[in-house]
Design a protein around this motif. Sequence first.
Motif, PDB file in Angstrom:
ATOM      1  N   ASN A  37       0.833  -1.309   0.040  1.00 16.23           N
ATOM      2  CA  ASN A  37      -0.119  -0.047  -0.032  1.00 16.23           C
ATOM      3  C   ASN A  37       0.995   1.234  -0.047  1.00 16.23           C
ATOM      4  OD1 ASN A  37      -2.388   1.323   0.093  1.00 16.23           O
ATOM      5  ND2 ASN A  37      -2.565   1.581   2.312  1.00 16.23           N
ATOM      6  N   ILE A  38       1.992   1.243  -0.795  1.00 19.83           N
ATOM      7  CA  ILE A  38       2.840   2.267  -0.974  1.00 19.83           C
ATOM      8  C   ILE A  38       3.004   2.788  -2.428  1.00 19.83           C
ATOM      9  CG2 ILE A  38       5.167   3.061  -0.755  1.00 19.83           C
ATOM     10  CD1 ILE A  38       5.437   1.035   1.369  1.00 19.83           C
ATOM     11  N   ASP A  39       2.936   4.168  -2.719  1.00 12.30           N
ATOM     12  CA  ASP A  39       3.031   4.634  -3.973  1.00 12.30           C
ATOM     13  C   ASP A  39       4.418   5.054  -3.988  1.00 12.30           C
ATOM     14  OD1 ASP A  39       3.268   6.056  -6.289  1.00 12.30           O
ATOM     15  OD2 ASP A  39       1.423   7.380  -5.778  1.00 12.30           O
ATOM     16  N   LEU A  40       5.175   4.264  -4.878  1.00 14.08           N
ATOM     17  CA  LEU A  40       6.834   4.466  -5.004  1.00 14.08           C
ATOM     18  C   LEU A  40       7.060   5.523  -5.651  1.00 14.08           C
ATOM     19  CD1 LEU A  40       8.418   1.242  -6.204  1.00 14.08           C
ATOM     20  CD2 LEU A  40       8.104   2.206  -3.842  1.00 14.08           C
ATOM     21  N   GLN A  41       6.295   6.489  -5.978  1.00 17.65           N
ATOM     22  CA  GLN A  41       6.555   7.708  -6.543  1.00 17.65           C
ATOM     23  C   GLN A  41       6.106   8.915  -5.582  1.00 17.65           C
ATOM     24  OE1 GLN A  41       4.211   7.456 -10.381  1.00 17.65           O
ATOM     25  NE2 GLN A  41       6.075   8.340 -11.302  1.00 17.65           N
ATOM     26  N   LYS A  42       6.034   8.657  -4.419  1.00 14.79           N
ATOM     27  CA  LYS A  42       5.901   9.520  -3.457  1.00 14.79           C
ATOM     28  C   LYS A  42       6.576   9.313  -2.202  1.00 14.79           C
ATOM     29  CE  LYS A  42       1.084  10.806  -4.800  1.00 14.79           C
ATOM     30  NZ  LYS A  42      -0.417  10.940  -4.453  1.00 14.79           N
ATOM     31  N   VAL A  43       7.453   8.208  -2.197  1.00  9.84           N
ATOM     32  CA  VAL A  43       8.628   8.088  -1.283  1.00  9.84           C
ATOM     33  C   VAL A  43       9.674   7.705  -1.535  1.00  9.84           C
ATOM     34  CG1 VAL A  43       6.790   6.945   0.207  1.00  9.84           C
ATOM     35  CG2 VAL A  43       7.941   5.471  -1.260  1.00  9.84           C
ATOM     36  N   GLY A  44      10.947   7.838  -0.742  1.00  8.87           N
ATOM     37  CA  GLY A  44      12.238   7.778  -1.187  1.00  8.87           C
ATOM     38  C   GLY A  44      12.762   8.654  -2.381  1.00  8.87           C
ATOM     39  N   SER A  45      13.296   8.153  -3.373  1.00  3.09           N
ATOM     40  CA  SER A  45      13.828   8.751  -4.505  1.00  3.09           C
ATOM     41  C   SER A  45      12.615   8.904  -5.624  1.00  3.09           C
ATOM     42  CB  SER A  45      14.791   7.877  -5.251  1.00  3.09           C
ATOM     43  OG  SER A  45      14.120   6.486  -5.672  1.00  3.09           O
TER      44      SER A  45
END
Length: 231
Positions: A37-45
Amino acid sequence: MDATSISPFLFLGFCCLVSYAICSVPFGKIFAKSLANIDLQKVGSGNIGTTNALRAGGPKVAALTLACDVLKAVFCMNAALPLLSSNAVFACDISEFHPGGTYDYVLAVLGISCVVGHMFSFYLHFKGGKSIATGVGVLFAINVPWALLHLGIFIVLVAATKFVSVGSIVTAGLVGATACLLFPGASLAFKLIMGALGLLVVWAHRANIKKLLSGTESKLSFTKRVDKMDE
């Protein structure tokens, strides 16, 4: 129109377009959303690749992302070659598409389309990943020992420095050189296009290069998680 009149280069363009569309599929974003349930484009790099998938979603998400990003390129390359070698298109043996063959540049062009697809995903408004995994998939489709050489370079550098970006940048930057060393009989077009593919991946890591130079790049960690965008 008779099937034998199909333009080889028009059909190659079609295969490149299909490869671009398939390699545009953002598996990292899909797995991170469905499993963590994570949006990769909004966390980390904000990247959709394996490293950010590991940082945000953990090893399972990262492993699935890596496998699918490699395999989508392998699939596209291997699926296109039998069609291109048919009597209706290039009318040649499939070996003519491999390094040193008459049409080896075709393989390199397909490889570029796969890398560009992942890097500039149609489904993400032409944003995407840095194409290390997809690029490795291209190398595996062309020549397994070549891919293993670059994979070995990557692993050694990451193990020595703890920076995934160092391994990625160096191994991508060496693609043109290893193409010349391993395939001296390959066409100049093949060598130049593969070199350009590697440099494109290096360019995609420009933000990482700046962080490495400033000492702010994140080191590899299998346990540390991120839940917000990097500074």
